[in-house]
Write an enzyme that holds these catalytic residues in place. Structure first.
Site: not given
Length: 359
Positions: A131, A174
């Site tokens: 990501t 995250y």
């Protein structure tokens, strides 16, 4: 690959999710066998699995399982000729509530996959989806406001986007768990000669996406607009992302796999690039042009790790593979809207997620 593995299935962890479904459909349509490993915890993905099963019953295999279970992971990895590892916990907000669970799914789960591959004599290539959050909030990128969007003050960043040489700065649990996974994949490629490529992805959108405020925001905006529901913006709506239609992402996967020998051990920023960048307000304007009622907006505070500007510099991957996006923003949003209407997904908003171990 030896003849003994030539007819083995492609393994997709989290394969009933949005990206996995689109990749599986492409592979199955070309006659390849696909094995999906998914715990079906994300709301809506069981419908994706049903759709794939109905369309490709002869070539599709499915095993329900959790990426945190090393025995189950070893069992499916040893069957595969290629591994696409998509299984993850996908939301920053969920990671702030349950950081241990986020770590177990993203970091430990990825290590399970890597170890399962490492233990094989014949190691299948691995493509891992990371990501843009590994770069943190990019506060070092100086911005100015032009119209309804932020624009980088640096001319090169404005022209090309954020490159892979940008320093890593993990923010939020995250960001840490995905960043750790990202680095483990790259290190296993170096330390154990495991053929692996990392995609640091920007905003991907398209059919079979069950969008929420935390993940899949283009689908989420469309669903709420079509239902005449209020859309919440975190920040001021001027933040910019490059968006990539999922069909183009699948093309990138195939290009990476075709060039795995030369690309192994590398991470690539993957998105639409500057040509396909939009602010949230840009997207809402595009959506409102084709919706019967005016969209109501509500603004909330910025969230942890939010990036005011992120656009992928895709030049490195494009130079290595000749890949480039083909589906423009207006066309892609229109195709997603049509899928939502035809499939009935716009009739209700998808509930807020807690994240899934394999979706």
């Amino acid at each position: 690959m030896s003849p003994a593995r030539s007819d083995a299935p492609v393994l997709i962890t989290g394969g009933a999710g949005f990206i996995g479904t689109n990749l599986a459909d492409r592979l199955l349509s070309s006659g390849q066998r696909v094995l999906i490993f998914d715990d079906l915890s994300r709301p809506g993905v069981e419908k994706n699995l049903h759709w794939l099963t109905e369309k490709h019953s002869g070539l599709l295999e499915f095993e329900v399982g959790d990426i945190r279970d090393p025995i189950a992971v070893r069992r499916v990895v040893r069957l595969a000729k290629t591994v696409f590892h998509f299984a993850s916990q996908v939301a920053v907000t969920t990671s702030l509530v349950e950081p241990m669970r986020d770590f177990d799914i993203n970091a430990h789960g990825t290590l399970n996959v890597l170890e399962a591959i490492r233990q094989l004599d014949e190691r299948p290539p691995l493509l891992f989806t990371s990501t843009n959050k590994v770069y943190g909030n990019l506060c070092e990128v100086k911005l100015r406001r032009v119209g309804n969007r932020y624009v980088p003050a640096d001319a090169l960043v404005s022209r090309f986007g954020v490159g892979e040489d940008t320093p890593l700065r993990f923010q939020s649990p995250y960001g840490c768990s995905k960043g750790a996974s990202d680095q483990y994949v790259l290190d296993y490629a170096r330390s154990f000669d495991l053929p692996a490529v990392v995609f640091r992805m920007s905003c991907i959108y398209g059919p079979h996406q069950f969008g929420t405020e935390d993940q899949g925001w283009i689908a989420h905006f469309l669903i709420r607009a079509l239902n005449n529901e209020t859309i919440t913006l975190y920040g001021d709506g001027m933040q910019v992302r490059d968006v990539l239609f999922v069909e183009d992402l699948v093309n990138a996967f195939q290009a990476a796999l075709a060039n795995i020998a030369s690309l192994s051990g590398q991470a690539f920023n993957i998105g639409g690039g500057p040509q396909y960048s939009v602010s949230l307000m840009d997207l809402l304007q595009l959506i409102s042009e084709d919706c019967p009622k005016k969209t109501t907006l509500r603004f909330e505070d910025w969230r942890t790790g939010d990036q005011r500007y992120y656009v992928s510099d895709t030049r490195r991957f494009r130079a290595a593979t000749d890949w480039k996006p083909m589906v423009g923003v207006a066309e892609g949003v229109g195709r997603l809207k049509q899928w939502l209407l035809e499939s009935g997904k716009s009739l209700r908003s998808v509930p807020m997620l807690h994240g899934g171990a394999a979706s």
